[in-house]
Design a protein around this motif. Structure first.
Motif, PDB file in Angstrom:
ATOM      1  N   ASP A   1     -10.845 -10.584  -0.627  1.00 56.19           N
ATOM      2  CA  ASP A   1     -10.348  -9.303  -1.080  1.00 56.19           C
ATOM      3  C   ASP A   1      -9.487  -8.605  -0.034  1.00 56.19           C
ATOM      4  OD1 ASP A   1     -10.205  -6.943  -2.742  1.00 56.19           O
ATOM      5  OD2 ASP A   1     -11.587  -6.030  -1.326  1.00 56.19           O
ATOM      6  N   ARG A   2      -9.571  -9.033   1.219  1.00 51.20           N
ATOM      7  CA  ARG A   2      -8.870  -8.279   2.259  1.00 51.20           C
ATOM      8  C   ARG A   2      -8.243  -9.173   3.303  1.00 51.20           C
ATOM      9  NH1 ARG A   2     -12.463  -4.251   4.332  1.00 51.20           N
ATOM     10  NH2 ARG A   2     -11.749  -4.388   6.462  1.00 51.20           N
ATOM     11  N   ILE A   3      -7.165  -8.646   3.871  1.00 48.85           N
ATOM     12  CA  ILE A   3      -6.473  -9.285   4.986  1.00 48.85           C
ATOM     13  C   ILE A   3      -6.643  -8.329   6.160  1.00 48.85           C
ATOM     14  CG2 ILE A   3      -4.236  -9.980   5.921  1.00 48.85           C
ATOM     15  CD1 ILE A   3      -3.332 -10.360   2.946  1.00 48.85           C
TER      16      ILE A   3
ATOM     17  N   GLY B   1       2.809 -12.481   5.804  1.00 52.21           N
ATOM     18  CA  GLY B   1       3.644 -11.318   6.089  1.00 52.21           C
ATOM     19  C   GLY B   1       3.065 -10.434   7.178  1.00 52.21           C
ATOM     20  N   TRP B   2       1.739 -10.224   7.150  1.00 48.42           N
ATOM     21  CA  TRP B   2       1.121  -9.382   8.181  1.00 48.42           C
ATOM     22  C   TRP B   2       1.174 -10.062   9.546  1.00 48.42           C
ATOM     23  CZ3 TRP B   2       1.492  -4.684   7.437  1.00 48.42           C
ATOM     24  CH2 TRP B   2       1.257  -4.094   6.189  1.00 48.42           C
TER      25      TRP B   2
ATOM     26  N   GLN C   1       4.595  -9.163  10.610  1.00 46.02           N
ATOM     27  CA  GLN C   1       4.759  -7.736  10.908  1.00 46.02           C
ATOM     28  C   GLN C   1       4.099  -7.335  12.228  1.00 46.02           C
ATOM     29  OE1 GLN C   1       7.014  -6.226   9.642  1.00 46.02           O
ATOM     30  NE2 GLN C   1       7.124  -6.367   7.417  1.00 46.02           N
ATOM     31  N   MET C   2       2.995  -7.972  12.575  1.00 43.27           N
ATOM     32  CA  MET C   2       2.380  -7.680  13.875  1.00 43.27           C
ATOM     33  C   MET C   2       3.340  -8.079  15.000  1.00 43.27           C
ATOM     34  SD  MET C   2      -0.623  -6.193  13.435  1.00 43.27           S
ATOM     35  CE  MET C   2       0.302  -5.286  12.201  1.00 43.27           C
ATOM     36  N   GLY C   3       4.021  -9.210  14.816  1.00 48.08           N
ATOM     37  CA  GLY C   3       5.032  -9.620  15.788  1.00 48.08           C
ATOM     38  C   GLY C   3       6.219  -8.670  15.801  1.00 48.08           C
TER      39      GLY C   3
END
Length: 155
Positions: free
Chosen positions: A5-7, A137-138, A141-143
């Motif tokens: 349910d979560r990333i 994608g996350w 995005q952290m990078g």
């Protein structure tokens, strides 16, 4: 295959709390690293922001997020439809996921954590793909925020 349910992602950023916070909540700065044309826009609790995505290959997509909460220098959250990239599809009938950014002091920098939850409410036909694409994608995005803020170290 069962989709969670979560990333959750986290990164230790070598920047001041103020700079990290501004990169998250100043819409123009957010757009610069996140890949959305947010020039002249502002994030306001309860309001929806829409702007074209600037990420190569997704320029046809309009990024749309409803700002949920802005707790100064602590929490920034919004609702959106994950991987809502197909032209001609109205995603507004779907229950959006919740994206929460939290920041905390973690010597020698700032620990940024992002959690996207609510994938169990995404229509089953596209749930797995949305989870997989946003998971990747996350990571990106952290990078991106790390590069935007300068040197940082993985948490």
């Amino acid at each position: 295959m069962h989709v969670l349910d979560r990333i959750e992602r986290k990164i230790l950023l070598n920047a001041s709390r103020k700079k990290v916070w501004e990169a998250l909540t100043d819409a123009e700065q957010f757009g610069a690293w996140f890949g959305v044309a947010l020039k002249g826009k502002r994030f306001v609790e309860g309001e929806t922001v829409e702007a074209p995505i600037t990420y190569p290959g997704y320029e046809h997509v309009v990024w749309k997020a409803r700002i949920e909460r802005i707790l100064p220098q602590t929490l920034f959250s919004f609702h959106w439809h994950p991987f809502a990239v197909l032209e001609g599809v109205d995603y507004d009938n779907e229950i959006p996921t919740l994206v929460e950014f939290t920041i905390e002091d973690r010597a020698p920098g700032i620990l940024l954590r992002v959690v996207e939850s609510g994938f169990d409410k995404v229509p089953e036909a596209r749930r797995q793909k949305a989870f997989k694409m946003n998971s990747r994608g996350w990571d990106d995005q952290m990078g991106n925020i790390e590069s935007y803020l300068g040197a940082a170290r993985q948490a």
